[in-house]
Write an enzyme that holds these catalytic residues in place. Sequence first.
Site: not given
Length: 729
Positions: A130, A132-133, A135-136, A153, A252
């Site tokens: 995936a 993320g905002g 990071g990978w 991550k 979050d």
Amino acid sequence: MTAIGTRNDVVGMKNVAQDSTVAADSPAGQSYSDRSGPSRPSPPRFGLRLVAMPALPPTEPEAAVLTKLEVPEDKRFCWKCSRPVGRRDDRGPGATRGACAHCLTLFNFRPALREGDVVAEQYEIRGCLAFGGIGWVFLARDRHVGGRWVVLKGLRNPRDIEAHVAALAERQFLSEVIHPAIVKIFNFVTHRATDGASAGYIVMEYIGGRSLGEMLEQQAPEPLPVAQAITYVLEILPALDYLHSLGLAYNDLKPDNVMVSQDEVKLVDLGAVAALRSGGSLYGTPRYQAPEVARTGPTVASDIYTVGRTLAALTLTGGAESSTAEDEPILHRYPAFAKLLRRATDPDPDRRFPSASAMYRQLGGVLRMVLAQDTGLDHRQVSTTFGVPRTDFGVDVLPLVATVDGCPPDPAELAAALPIPMIDPEDPSFEFLSAHLHAAPRHGLEALRISRTALRAGMIELPASFALESALIETRARLDLGDVRAAGEVLDRLRAEHPAEWRIDWFDAIGALMTGRLEHAYARFDAAAAMVPGELAPPLALAATAELLVRASTDSLRRERWSGLATRQYRTVWQTDRSVVTAAFGLARQQLGGGEYAAAIDTLRQVHAAARNYDIACMTLSRLLVSRATAELTQDRLDEAAHRLQELPVERRVLELRSVVLERALRWLCAGGRPGAPSDRILGHPYTERGLRKGLESALRAVAHATPERLARFALVDRANAVRPRSWI
């Protein structure tokens, strides 16, 4: 995640497992691995173990690896100035690498690791899970620990200094956080890419399953069932409470950051975790963030807001923004759930739930109400917010009248019967004040006076909450003594100091009942209900007060409105907790008042034999079963009425009702009724005119024997003589 003032959109960590479809009876394996075990006999149960959730089948971790390794164009923003970058134009698709046209900052929207790369000589990359905002997220095998699956991550853009700070913070917080509902951190490593840039990676546990965001997308356009959504949130609220106890805010919460595996629910992506009341760059998602967070920094109240928005996103057709929408059908179907969402997302932080544990308790109560409505089965609970009702109301005179209609509780009786709010066990004043709470009113007031004197003299030290809690205890004592004016003065002072304290509204309503201000009492009870939506005491108080207003109103429209409110509130209480027999009687009264004779009978049939006032319910039900016109009577109703009376201890009221049932059976027979078989009997007497007359005579003489009034006794004997069968002897 989005940093306030620096990013315009957010992409949460998304596990895009393409093969993870729902199967109700699928095997439940382990969270990490490709191991499989024997199937379970039933799906896992979450949410106070009340809800059987759809089980997720075990999937190969590599099945979740992304095939397209780039960030979608609509999610590409410059990490420095937040302007859109890498977008399609006349020349074709947007570039995944390049420089921002506005500030010339370099960007790269492709992962830095590929399949086969080995990080820190330990973690073998198997693919990208995936983005993320900030990071990978990569899937890897840990070569040093038996080849277990782990997640790495990293940063999407290693040049983003703020992202580095957030990643460092995540590493620090995760290393200190140990909770079963929060993803675990194993390690923190660095890796030098082919371009020479060095990047850091957090090594975390692999959690199989799907995110709530994925589940929502797969079910689109329909939201999740309310009970299911509440259940998932109940699983992660203790994790938030744990973070708050460490002085941290999650910041979050949203569906994408909650992972559901075969037998657990976990929070992931702790990149936005920050110290409570901290400043600086805060990460979060605009649709879910509390409106005040840029001014106050992260707080418990701001996290509570994200919980409310997450629940709304999972259950409402309008998503997170619709938590207070009036046209959402779900909010009309489940009023308690609507109240909970409104409190959790109240624009005023002081009016939200004071803690995650407080919201957990109320959400558990709301879940029970939702399940009761969905299944038709009661889901009772022991309240930690209210004591038990001090006495019953509206039930003691019912068997003495022809129907239960027209017997509402007396206002003073209601005020004395309703339960009292308790001191929160988590309150620092609880241990000291609990003895005062249960003392006799005058003794309690004297004990409070002594404690306050000692406090002012510096002889004892008490927490700041003592002033509020002691004042509320004083209010209750003065109301119990009938001094409504003095209680009102205390409440007026408290309201100015604690405008969000719902217990002030509750005691104000009690005082209003005692002085006959019924509409004011209803409004104050309603205000209290909005703050504790998972409790049954407020709906019970609202129902009884509305019933009083029905009797007090002369306008037919107002009477109809109040009657409808009373019916709905009584039904909510009775559906949820079948031990509150007061609600059954109240609901039956409203049903009879609306001409729903059969519904009232069915309500009283639901009273369990172990419930308090079961005997009175049986007597009332017997009277109702035979109170209709003779033409509407049936043998089944007569037999049921008799059976209900036969199982009760013999007392005057039971004897009276036996005579009533036998008299109605005689009328039915004389009007042409025919028993099912010649051998049928009722209360031990055959279904013949002679048999019923003898039975009625005997019943009337038994009532006369138990009647102390001389003239009434003579009248009963005269009736017995008149009804006895003729004899030629």
